[in-house]
Design a protein around this motif. Structure first.
Motif, PDB file in Angstrom:
ATOM      1  N   ASP A 112       0.828  -1.211   0.000  1.00 12.89           N
ATOM      2  CA  ASP A 112       0.000   0.000   0.000  1.00 12.89           C
ATOM      3  C   ASP A 112       0.858   1.255   0.000  1.00 12.89           C
ATOM      4  O   ASP A 112       0.583   2.216  -0.726  1.00 12.89           O
ATOM      5  CB  ASP A 112      -0.921   0.006   1.229  1.00 12.89           C
ATOM      6  CG  ASP A 112      -2.047  -1.012   1.124  1.00 12.89           C
ATOM      7  OD1 ASP A 112      -2.297  -1.497   0.002  1.00 12.89           O
ATOM      8  OD2 ASP A 112      -2.668  -1.317   2.161  1.00 12.89           O
ATOM      9  N   VAL A 113       1.903   1.270   0.830  1.00 17.20           N
ATOM     10  CA  VAL A 113       2.772   2.441   0.908  1.00 17.20           C
ATOM     11  C   VAL A 113       3.621   2.564  -0.358  1.00 17.20           C
ATOM     12  O   VAL A 113       3.743   3.650  -0.935  1.00 17.20           O
ATOM     13  CB  VAL A 113       3.676   2.358   2.157  1.00 17.20           C
ATOM     14  CG1 VAL A 113       4.689   3.505   2.163  1.00 17.20           C
ATOM     15  CG2 VAL A 113       2.835   2.391   3.423  1.00 17.20           C
ATOM     16  N   HIS A 114       4.175   1.448  -0.805  1.00 14.40           N
ATOM     17  CA  HIS A 114       5.053   1.475  -1.972  1.00 14.40           C
ATOM     18  C   HIS A 114       4.329   1.956  -3.224  1.00 14.40           C
ATOM     19  O   HIS A 114       4.915   2.655  -4.068  1.00 14.40           O
ATOM     20  CB  HIS A 114       5.639   0.080  -2.200  1.00 14.40           C
ATOM     21  CG  HIS A 114       6.694   0.036  -3.259  1.00 14.40           C
ATOM     22  ND1 HIS A 114       6.627  -0.796  -4.365  1.00 14.40           N
ATOM     23  CD2 HIS A 114       7.851   0.739  -3.400  1.00 14.40           C
ATOM     24  CE1 HIS A 114       7.681  -0.606  -5.110  1.00 14.40           C
ATOM     25  NE2 HIS A 114       8.443   0.316  -4.562  1.00 14.40           N
ATOM     26  N   GLU A 115       3.061   1.614  -3.347  1.00 14.79           N
ATOM     27  CA  GLU A 115       2.301   2.015  -4.536  1.00 14.79           C
ATOM     28  C   GLU A 115       2.092   3.529  -4.617  1.00 14.79           C
ATOM     29  O   GLU A 115       1.812   4.064  -5.688  1.00 14.79           O
ATOM     30  CB  GLU A 115       0.956   1.305  -4.563  1.00 14.79           C
ATOM     31  CG  GLU A 115       1.056  -0.171  -4.952  1.00 14.79           C
ATOM     32  CD  GLU A 115      -0.284  -0.880  -4.876  1.00 14.79           C
ATOM     33  OE1 GLU A 115      -1.283  -0.204  -4.544  1.00 14.79           O
ATOM     34  OE2 GLU A 115      -0.325  -2.095  -5.133  1.00 14.79           O
ATOM     35  N   LEU A 116       2.205   4.222  -3.488  1.00 14.57           N
ATOM     36  CA  LEU A 116       2.013   5.672  -3.471  1.00 14.57           C
ATOM     37  C   LEU A 116       3.266   6.430  -3.892  1.00 14.57           C
ATOM     38  O   LEU A 116       3.203   7.633  -4.138  1.00 14.57           O
ATOM     39  CB  LEU A 116       1.616   6.135  -2.065  1.00 14.57           C
ATOM     40  CG  LEU A 116       0.294   5.603  -1.511  1.00 14.57           C
ATOM     41  CD1 LEU A 116       0.126   6.058  -0.071  1.00 14.57           C
ATOM     42  CD2 LEU A 116      -0.876   6.070  -2.356  1.00 14.57           C
ATOM     43  N   ILE A 117       4.383   5.744  -3.966  1.00 17.11           N
ATOM     44  CA  ILE A 117       5.668   6.405  -4.194  1.00 17.11           C
ATOM     45  C   ILE A 117       6.025   6.397  -5.673  1.00 17.11           C
ATOM     46  O   ILE A 117       6.067   5.349  -6.311  1.00 17.11           O
ATOM     47  CB  ILE A 117       6.779   5.701  -3.386  1.00 17.11           C
ATOM     48  CG1 ILE A 117       6.432   5.715  -1.894  1.00 17.11           C
ATOM     49  CG2 ILE A 117       8.122   6.385  -3.620  1.00 17.11           C
ATOM     50  CD1 ILE A 117       7.361   4.864  -1.052  1.00 17.11           C
ATOM     51  N   GLY A 118       6.298   7.593  -6.211  1.00 17.40           N
ATOM     52  CA  GLY A 118       6.750   7.712  -7.592  1.00 17.40           C
ATOM     53  C   GLY A 118       8.261   7.835  -7.658  1.00 17.40           C
ATOM     54  O   GLY A 118       8.939   7.984  -6.632  1.00 17.40           O
TER      55      GLY A 118
END
Length: 306
Positions: A112-118
């Motif tokens: 969930d957290v990793h998917e928010l990071i560009g």
């Protein structure tokens, strides 16, 4: 392959029992029984056993000058495609807290957290104790994901639950009020009563302060100055393990406390793609903080809100 020291004899017995209950055969080694410490290099008997194993665990206390041995074990385990659990300085209480959360739950939080990071995301961190930190990510650097099940050829610092990368730029103030750790364990200690204040500019530490312990601040500053690139922020990461609700005084555990933690020096360039590194590391953790990714709140008071 189970490698422990005498300080972790009880844990070794528990690991042997768990290994047998999983239908495997433990090959156990106690460092002090093989040779006097420090073990600067991996003992040949351990290396031989790893070549025939499927998994490995290292559970020992920090000891000066043993970093090369620990690195050699990790590299050999990876070369033989073992699942490796790294537990250096971890004690019973922190093990019970960190391992009570289902690995799949930690993995979900990680995703969930990793998917928010560009690739070029901006992370802003603040805390009640004075942290005001701006982190800009490097598009060419990858995240190292540690959460859930350890895969063949991979290593995890257990208890699990963190994602880390090498940033492009870090600036501001970071107040480490949980735990201080370093490669040899010389500086390692709780910071609950002696928070360290790091002033960081363009990715380099330019100021180290500790109002409650001037000698500690001086020791950290001297250690930073003694190694090339140890003044640079090598890693920034999110702790993800909700079972670890408070710091335990061990940096490998407290890096999993929900929050944003930093480490100076070592960047693990083979895994992150970083363009530089250092021969050692010093890590700092926070007990509680707020954080946002590209202005989207993800942490509030040390709890994830995504």
């Amino acid at each position: 392959v189970l490698v422990a020291d005498r300080a972790h004899a009880d844990a070794l017995a528990a690991l042997e029992e768990a290994t047998r209950s999983a239908g495997a055969s433990p090959a156990s080694f106690v460092l002090e029984d093989l040779a006097p410490r420090p073990h600067r290099w991996l003992h040949p008997r351990i290396a031989k056993a790893i070549a025939d194993a499927h998994a490995s665990v290292l559970m020992i206390s920090f000891h000066p000058n043993e970093l090369p041995m620990r690195n050699e074990l990790v590299e050999l385990a990876s070369a033989h495609r073992l699942r490796h659990a790294h537990m250096v300085g971890v004690e019973r209480e922190s093990m019970l807290a960190g391992l009570r959360v289902n690995a799949r739950q930690i993995e979900r939080t990680m995703r969930d957290v990793h998917e928010l990071i560009g690739p070029s995301s901006h992370i802003a961190v603040k805390s009640a104790h004075g942290t005001r930190l701006d982190v800009r990510l490097a598009p060419w650097c990858k995240w190292m994901l540690y959460g859930g099940v350890v895969q063949p050829g991979a290593k995890d610092n257990l208890p699990s639950g963190e994602i880390v990368t090498c940033p492009e730029d870090v600036s501001g103030t970071y107040v480490a009020d949980a735990t201080l750790g370093d490669a040899d364990g010389v500086l390692s200690r709780s910071l609950a009563e002696t928070p360290l204040v790091l002033g960081i500019d363009k990715g380099r530490v330019v100021r180290v302060e500790c109002p409650n312990d001037y000698e500690l601040a001086r020791s950290v500053a001297q250690a930073i100055a003694a190694v090339p690139n140890l003044d640079r922020v090598g890693l920034v990461g999110f702790g993800l393990n909700s079972g670890i609700e408070r710091p335990f005084g061990n940096v490998f555990t407290d890096q999993k406390v929900p929050g944003v933690h930093i480490s100076l020096g070592e960047t693990f360039p083979a895994r992150t793609g970083a363009l530089w590194t250092a021969s050692s590391w010093i890590a700092f953790t926070t007990a509680s903080c707020d954080a946002s990714i590209d202005q989207l709140p993800v942490l509030a008071g040390g709890r994830f809100v995504v």
